[in-house]
Design a protein around this motif. Structure first.
Motif, short mmCIF file in Angstrom:
data_model
loop_
_atom_site.label_atom_id
_atom_site.label_comp_id
_atom_site.label_asym_id
_atom_site.label_seq_id
_atom_site.Cartn_x
_atom_site.Cartn_y
_atom_site.Cartn_z
N THR A 42 8.56 2.62 10.25
CA THR A 42 9.96 2.42 10.61
C THR A 42 10.14 2.58 12.11
OG1 THR A 42 10.53 3.40 8.50
CG2 THR A 42 12.31 3.20 10.10
N GLY A 177 14.33 -0.64 -3.81
CA GLY A 177 15.26 -0.20 -4.85
C GLY A 177 15.09 -0.88 -6.19
N PRO A 180 9.40 -1.64 -10.85
CA PRO A 180 8.15 -2.39 -10.62
C PRO A 180 8.21 -3.83 -11.13
CG PRO A 180 7.67 -0.20 -11.41
CD PRO A 180 9.15 -0.34 -11.46
N HIS A 205 6.95 -2.36 3.79
CA HIS A 205 6.12 -1.16 3.86
C HIS A 205 5.13 -1.14 2.71
CE1 HIS A 205 8.41 0.83 6.91
NE2 HIS A 205 9.52 0.73 6.24
N SER A 243 0.85 4.60 9.70
CA SER A 243 1.75 5.03 8.62
C SER A 243 1.77 4.03 7.47
CB SER A 243 3.18 5.21 9.11
OG SER A 243 3.31 6.42 9.75
N GLU A 245 0.10 2.79 3.77
CA GLU A 245 -0.66 3.40 2.69
C GLU A 245 -1.59 2.38 2.07
OE1 GLU A 245 1.78 5.65 -0.05
OE2 GLU A 245 1.48 7.28 1.38
N LEU A 248 -4.12 2.07 -3.96
CA LEU A 248 -5.05 3.02 -4.57
C LEU A 248 -6.42 2.41 -4.84
CD1 LEU A 248 -2.62 4.88 -6.97
CD2 LEU A 248 -3.72 5.77 -4.91
N LEU A 249 -6.43 1.13 -5.26
CA LEU A 249 -7.70 0.46 -5.56
C LEU A 249 -8.63 0.51 -4.35
CD1 LEU A 249 -9.30 -1.36 -7.55
CD2 LEU A 249 -8.19 -3.31 -6.49
N LYS A 251 -8.26 2.44 -1.68
CA LYS A 251 -8.52 3.82 -1.28
C LYS A 251 -9.75 4.32 -2.05
CE LYS A 251 -6.15 8.31 -0.85
NZ LYS A 251 -7.38 9.05 -1.04
N LEU A 252 -9.77 3.99 -3.35
CA LEU A 252 -10.90 4.39 -4.19
C LEU A 252 -12.20 3.78 -3.65
CD1 LEU A 252 -11.91 5.78 -6.76
CD2 LEU A 252 -11.38 3.71 -8.02
N ASP A 255 -13.19 5.57 -0.46
CA ASP A 255 -13.68 6.93 -0.70
C ASP A 255 -15.07 6.89 -1.35
OD1 ASP A 255 -11.38 7.81 0.37
OD2 ASP A 255 -10.45 8.46 -1.50
N LEU A 256 -15.25 5.95 -2.30
CA LEU A 256 -16.55 5.86 -2.97
C LEU A 256 -17.64 5.48 -1.97
CD1 LEU A 256 -15.65 4.17 -6.39
CD2 LEU A 256 -16.32 6.55 -5.98
N ILE A 271 -9.24 -3.71 -10.84
CA ILE A 271 -10.08 -2.64 -11.41
C ILE A 271 -11.34 -3.22 -12.02
CG2 ILE A 271 -10.18 -0.95 -13.28
CD1 ILE A 271 -7.28 -0.28 -12.72
#
Lengths: 285, 305, 273
Positions: A42, A177, A180, A205, A243, A245, A248-249, A251-252, A255-256, A271
């Motif tokens: 922002t 707002g 999903p 974002h 800033s 994100e 998750l996919l 990020k995994l 990290d792996l 997945i």
């Protein structure tokens, strides 16, 4: 033709102690027919940037070229016919439902086309087409926009822009707002519009939207363009510093890989493909 | 809109900022009365002749002192003169308008400053008094504006509200809801920036739909304004409804007694905030009442006969 | 253990015929984190308003600590239940951060000499101590929501309801609020949190999930139980949290992941074994 920013800077409250440089020497090209995301925290200048595309703001320095139109810091070079430019570039603001004001849905949607010089009946026809396009049937045409649900209101306001038949469509956080599935429906709508040949510029974002819909990403940071890339390469990098994100996919995956796995990010789509990749890397070891 | 100084609080820690808002309101009201005091004393000397120009000299002294005092107050409270000037700039039109009116319809029955010029063909005279009249009104307007700026620029809107509530307290006997009125005002003040932001956003959105707020014929402009006003109303209603819910959930009950986080305190400096304006007003009233003063002025040469 | 909040057979309708809530019943244990999920228009926000007594004319009962919500007990119950709404602007009452936190205290008739200390403590907890004199227009959405949380916590509620409190925030704001809530849970484990949310990932980390669809309560239980009903969730237009979706995909390939694995970090370690 692309939308081209040539060395564009913008200063708010110029010549006052509160002067604030929101854009600093921006040089970008948004290709015609692309689905481009503009992301960043922002206040990074995203909204200021897109306001230049339909000349809601004029650059303090440099110029923006949109087809035959010029939005320049130099008053003499500026295109005078703003209406033609604004017809060509549709801008859907955040929470666009707050711009509804007519007594019926069809009138509200026809408001833009009429302002851009369409005749009453042509404007209504364009309105009806746009309403059907956003998934609101004849039953909605004569209703008051104020009695609709939040999601329906948003569709009406987007139809109000689509009815002007823009070549470029800028959308600012269109899913804010929404739940999903509402978000998915909304984005699928823009994908459809994109398929029909409109260039889409998405300010957001939400990295999941970037991942699922966009072919190119412009990362803004502190008034400057930090990066121009494609979504998957972007998620391979450290984007927390902007800033943003990581989905998750990814990020995994990251990290792996940090824990010793060897996964090719470019081959991971969901997945299932991730697990396929994992098996391959397991066998490789 | 942004450089409009009138009514905007300028955070600073000056002597005037620290005054009790109740005292500030009283002081400014007293000075306002000074601005409105008109010198109406019959201007006749001992010999029974009309003393010319006394009226204007006295008016100039009275309005001029308030003017100087206002500038002093603005300076003490660290207000930027540039923003004050910016607010006054719009008064040029008023000045010209007043001048035309006063030239066409002079207010003074006895002209004291003499003839400026005469248009024989129309049998029409223009007196210097008309210019002085316009000047007086301008000076008054400027004084009022500057005094208002001192008050609003040095006092947080909320403190002003609390002070007004304090002054309205006696009305509680008549079941006047002073606390609720004060709460309403403070919330209205709190939401001004939010609503300004809303209107900017809606204007941008409607501009993108081809509305031109600056050009076009009357009909188009009315549609343009409608396209701004209606959405603004809708969002304000929504906001007020949600705000009412939030306030209720946090235990607000308009009828119940509440304690106070911000308390107004009367301190030693507040004596000045009261004494100085009161003394000035007293002086002006005395001048208006006691005719011997003028004789003194006349004798000492301040007021030239 | 007695539930701190007990809703039974709650029915409510705005216009008299089509009910927004149809016979909802669920219990909330003290100190638990409950996520209420459902799409827009499922009745989530109606539920929040009813729990705070903002609307009359419902059927069924709402009990907080065994006290039934009624006109008589309204203020008593509101003193134990705090709520943070979605829109950061529309719940900021005061003209500064300090004044806003003070608003609730003033309503509770907290004596003036205690206020400053309370305000500073809770602003500090919310990381807003440095902003006490700031006006709302100079704060970000996330900061405003932190002030709203500070204002609620300053009144020592037993239950905090978050009504889509992060829906209008950017990722940074969302993270700030998530961290703040985690911190306040840590400091006061007895605090009960009822989060009305779209965020499936948040629901995955809660103690209990309640799923609403068109005014009906269709599922309730632990995240593992609830998110195993993939078809029912799809019918309610809801997704599956990432880690649980990953578990399902692994299960379909013949790998049963132990139920103790809940977070992404645990999943990473498991996959690296």
């Amino acid at each position: 033709m692309p939308v081209k920013f040539a060395d564009v800077s913008y200063v708010y409250n110029k010549k006052s102690p509160m002067a604030f440089e929101a854009l600093k020497h921006i040089n970008i090209e948004i290709k015609e027919g692309s689905f481009t995301a503009i992301v960043g925290r922002t206040g990074c200048g995203k909204s200021t940037l897109v306001s230049h595309i339909n000349a809601l703001l004029n650059p303090s320095e440099g110029e923006v070229i949109i087809d035959e139109f010029v939005n320049s810091a130099d008053k003499k070079k500026r295109t005078k016919k703003l209406k033609d430019l604004r017809k060509k570039v549709g801008l859907v603001f955040q929470f666009p439902e707050y711009q509804l004001f007519e007594e019926t849905v069809e009138k509200d949607v026809a408001f833009g086309p009429k302002n851009f010089g369409m005749k009453e009946e042509d404007a209504l026809k364009a309105a009806h087409e746009a309403l059907l396009e956003v998934g609101l049937n004849e039953g909605f045409f004569k209703r008051s926009p104020f009695e609709l649900s939040g999601g329906e209101k948003r569709r009406v306001s987007i139809a109000g822009i689509l009815a002007c038949k823009p070549n470029y469509l800028v959308v600012d956080e269109p899913t804010a707002g929404l739940d999903p599935l509402g978000s998915k429906d909304m984005m699928d709508l823009f994908e459809k519009v994109h398929q029909a040949g409109t260039t889409i510029i998405l300010v957001t974002h939400d990295m999941n939207l970037v991942l699922n819909y966009c072919d190119s990403v412009i990362v803004m940071d502190n008034g400057e363009v930090a990066k121009i890339t494609d979504p998957i390469s972007l998620f391979g990098e450290d984007i927390e510093k902007y800033s943003l994100e990581t989905p998750l996919l990814y990020k995994l995956v990251k990290d792996l890989n940090a824990k010793g796995k060897d996964i090719d990010v470019a081959k991971v789509k969901d997945i299932s493909t991730l697990l396929d990749q994992l098996r391959i890397s397991k066998e490789a070891k | 809109m942004k450089n409009f100084a009138l009514g905007r609080y300028i955070p600073y820690n000056s002597f005037i900022h620290k005054l009790d808002p109740r005292v500030k309101i009283l002081g400014i009201v007293l000075l306002m009365v000074c601005v409105f005091l008109n010198f109406t004393h019959p201007v006749v000397n001992d010999a029974g002749e009309t003393v010319k120009a006394t009226y204007w000299t006295m008016t100039a002294i009275m309005q001029g002192s308030v003017f100087v005092l206002s500038i002093l107050l603005l300076w003490i409270s660290h207000m930027s003169f540039r923003s004050v000037l910016a607010s006054l700039r719009s008064l040029w039109f008023t000045l010209i308008f007043l001048l035309v009116i006063y030239i066409l319809v002079p207010t003074q029955t006895v002209m004291q400053l003499g003839l400026a010029w005469r248009v024989e063909a129309w049998n029409w005279s223009v007196y210097w008094d008309s210019f002085a009249d316009a000047g007086k009104i301008m000076l008054r307007l400027m004084n009022m504006l500057m005094l208002t700026m001192v008050l609003t620029g040095t006092t947080k809107p909320l403190d002003l509200t609390y002070a007004l509530e304090w002054y309205m307290a006696p009305l509680k006997v008549l079941h006047f809801p002073a606390a609720e009125v004060a709460m309403t005002i403070s919330i209205a003040l709190r939401f001004i920036p939010t609503l300004l932001e809303d209107s900017m956003r809606i204007m941008k959105a409607q501009s993108s739909r081809g509305v031109d707020f600056a050009h076009g014929n009357i009909l188009k402009r009315i549609t343009g304004v409608t396209s701004l006003i209606i959405p603004l109303f809708v969002s304000s209603f929504l906001r007020s409804e949600e705000l009412a819910n939030a306030m209720e959930c946090r235990g607000y009950d308009p009828r119940a007694k509440r304690t106070r986080y911000r308390l107004l305190k009367f301190g030693w400096r507040d004596i000045f905030g009261f004494i100085i304006p009161a003394a000035l007003l007293g002086l002006y009233i005395w001048w208006s009442v006691d005719s011997s003063v003028f004789t003194q002025f006349v004798l000492s040469g301040v007021v030239l006969p | 253990m007695n539930p701190i909040l007990s809703v039974s057979n709650l029915t409510f309708s705005y216009d008299g015929d089509s009910p927004a809530l149809k016979g909802i019943s669920f219990d909330v244990e003290e100190g638990s984190y409950v996520a209420i999920i459902g799409h827009n228009g499922s009745g989530k926000s109606t539920l929040a308003k009813l729990l705070l007594g903002l609307m009359n004319g419902f059927k069924g009962t709402i009990r907080v600590f065994g006290t039934e919500l009624s006109r008589k007990t309204l203020y008593q119950i509101r003193s134990r239940v705090g709520i943070v709404f979605q829109n950061p602007d529309n719940q900021f009452v005061g003209s500064t951060v300090a004044d806003d936190i003070a608003f609730g205290l003033e309503n509770r008739k907290v004596p003036h000499d205690q206020m400053q200390g309370i305000i500073e403590k809770f602003a500090d907890d919310a990381g807003m101590r440095a902003f006490l004199d700031h006006a709302p227009e100079n704060l970000s959405g996330g900061q405003k929501q932190r002030v709203a949380i500070a204002g609620v916590l300053a009144m020592h509620p037993d239950i905090v309801i978050l009504d889509e409190a992060t829906a209008m925030l950017d990722p940074k704001g969302k993270r700030e609020i998530r961290d703040l809530i985690a911190k306040m849970k840590q400091e006061n484990p007895k605090l009960t949190i009822l989060s009305i949310t779209h965020d499936i990932e948040e629901a995955a980390n809660s103690d209990k999930v309640v799923v609403l669809d068109s005014g009906n309560l269709i599922l309730q239980g632990t995240p593992d139980e609830v998110f195993s009903h993939v078809d029912a969730l799809n019918a309610a237009r809801l997704g599956i949290p990432f880690v649980i979706a990953l578990k399902h995909e692994l299960a379909s390939r013949g790998i049963e992941v132990p139920s103790s694995i809940k977070t992404l970090e645990q999943m990473e370690d498991y996959l690296c074994q």
